[in-house]
Design an enzyme around this catalytic site. Structure first.
Site, short mmCIF file in Angstrom:
data_model
loop_
_atom_site.label_atom_id
_atom_site.label_comp_id
_atom_site.label_asym_id
_atom_site.label_seq_id
_atom_site.Cartn_x
_atom_site.Cartn_y
_atom_site.Cartn_z
N HIS A 1 8.04 8.47 -7.11
CA HIS A 1 7.82 8.31 -5.67
C HIS A 1 9.15 8.07 -4.96
O HIS A 1 10.14 7.65 -5.56
CB HIS A 1 6.86 7.14 -5.39
CG HIS A 1 7.50 5.79 -5.52
ND1 HIS A 1 8.12 5.14 -4.46
CD2 HIS A 1 7.62 4.96 -6.58
CE1 HIS A 1 8.58 3.97 -4.86
NE2 HIS A 1 8.30 3.84 -6.15
N CYS A 2 9.16 8.37 -3.68
CA CYS A 2 10.25 7.95 -2.80
C CYS A 2 9.56 7.23 -1.66
O CYS A 2 8.64 6.46 -1.87
CB CYS A 2 11.11 9.13 -2.37
SG CYS A 2 10.20 10.55 -1.69
N GLN A 3 9.98 7.47 -0.43
CA GLN A 3 9.30 6.83 0.69
C GLN A 3 8.02 7.57 1.05
O GLN A 3 6.95 6.97 1.19
CB GLN A 3 10.23 6.78 1.89
CG GLN A 3 9.64 6.10 3.11
CD GLN A 3 10.70 5.90 4.17
OE1 GLN A 3 11.38 4.89 4.17
NE2 GLN A 3 10.84 6.87 5.04
N SER B 1 11.53 12.44 -4.25
CA SER B 1 10.72 12.42 -5.48
C SER B 1 10.26 13.82 -5.87
O SER B 1 10.19 14.15 -7.06
CB SER B 1 9.52 11.49 -5.31
OG SER B 1 8.76 11.83 -4.16
N ALA C 1 5.57 5.83 -1.44
CA ALA C 1 5.79 4.41 -1.68
C ALA C 1 4.50 3.62 -1.49
O ALA C 1 4.29 2.59 -2.14
CB ALA C 1 6.88 3.89 -0.75
#
Length: 367
Positions: A257-259, A265, A186
């Site tokens: 993306h994720c975190q 992701s 992120a």
């Protein structure tokens, strides 16, 4: 079958490509890894699952050799003057395994594409790349984008995404999975300079709480799943894959993306590689891990990916192969197949070292 296949050396192929590259179909019969490490520009990677190979019994259909319907249609219509088969370094077809990709591809072409001359590239990719490097595309050792980690963060990123600091998973930059597909965290998604430097045109946000910082500049797709063992991420696989393909077809690039760029992701990127390249999870996992070493999907996501593998590699295998991934996990099906991967517990934004839980991941066997 061998008598119907002509022989080309590197010089002959170079001349053929210069005369009319659009009328020559190059079929690269090497592995997914080898092809992505380097290949002749414009070539198509030929591969199929072990199950499909076993069921073919030496007579593979052309739809497995050239799965792209448009290319296959052009081939059958006689639009190509030549089809060239190649592997890594073979000097002739004589030594090719009867059930190997090269021999099966040659057999299918000789049976079904009889209006087109089929050739074998003597010495394979190794000889051609040494002789004609300018006609080859090689991927350098994958490294993340080298940009300084600025202490300034966009105003839109200051509130709402607590992972926008610089722990391990935020260091460096997004990594290239394929020429049009990138993976990261992120924090990377909050850095417009990084995204622009990579030519990113669209983002997939695989989280329920990280904001889309630049909606006026990029195309976004949100996949609101949590990183826990109850989340059904597999229900988003096909939608995410179709989105990535739509951006690729438009000439764009997607950043997923994720975190932390470790679990959710990474799972989406793995699913994309598995379906579009028809590779097994362990092969896709190793491919992505070489590029972003800290990937570690949680237990449930790995189980869902393994079930997705059975659907991708054996779509007509059985009713079980087409069942939803979560349903299989919930049934607690007995298992016979064991894979070992680094698998994460749900990731939370902290500056502490990343925790990994080593354990075999199992799923119901494919047919």
């Amino acid at each position: 079958m061998v008598m119907e296949v002509g022989i080309l050396d590197a010089g002959g192929l170079r001349a053929l490509l210069r005369e009319g590259a659009a009328q020559c179909l190059l079929l690269d019969c090497r592995s997914f890894f080898a092809f992505n490490a380097g290949h002749i520009a414009g070539s198509v990677n030929v591969r199929f699952s072990t199950i499909v190979r076993r069921r073919a019994k030496g007579a593979m259909g052309l739809e497995h050799i050239v799965p792209n319907a448009e290319l296959r249609g052009r081939l059958l219509a006689g639009a190509y003057h030549a089809v060239v088969l190649l592997d890594e370094r073979s000097a002739s077809l004589d030594g090719a395994k009867r059930d190997g990709t090269l021999a099966l591809a040659a057999g299918a072409l000789c049976r079904e594409a009889r209006s087109t001359q089929v050739f074998f590239l003597q010495g394979g990719y190794e000889a051609f790349s040494a002789s004609c490097p300018e006609l080859c595309s090689k991927q350098s050792t994958p490294t993340g984008l080298s940009l300084p980690l600025s202490t300034s963060v966009p105003d839109s990123a200051e509130s709402g995404c607590s992972s926008c600091s610089t722990p391990l998973y935020d260091q460096g930059g997004p990594v290239e999975i394929l020429s049009f597909l990138y993976l990261g965290s992120a924090y990377h998604a909050s850095r417009k300079d990084m995204l622009d430097a990579l030519g990113i045109t669209a983002l997939i946000n695989v989280s329920a709480n990280c904001p889309n910082h630049f909606e006026g500049h990029y195309q976004y797709k949100s996949i609101p799943v949590e990183d826990n063992h109850k989340a059904d991420i597999s229900s988003w696989f096909n939608e995410a894959i179709d989105f990535i393909d739509s951006i690729k077809d438009a000439g764009g690039r997607v950043f997923v993306h994720c975190q932390a760029g470790i679990s959710r992701s990474a799972t989406i990127c793995l699913a994309y590689l598995m379906r579009t390249n028809r590779v097994k999870l362990d092969e896709a996992f190793e491919f992505v891990k070489q590029r972003r070493s800290i990937i570690s999907p949680n237990f449930s996501f790995m189980g869902q990916l393994l079930q997705f593998e059975s659907q991708v590699l054996a779509p007509h295998c059985s009713a079980e192969a087409g069942s939803p991934a979560m349903a299989v996990l919930d049934r607690g099906t007995s298992t016979t197949t064991v894979f070992n991967f680094p698998v994460s517990i749900p990731v939370h934004p902290t500056n502490s070292a990343l925790n990994y839980l080593k354990s075999p991941i199992t799923t119901s066997p494919s047919c």
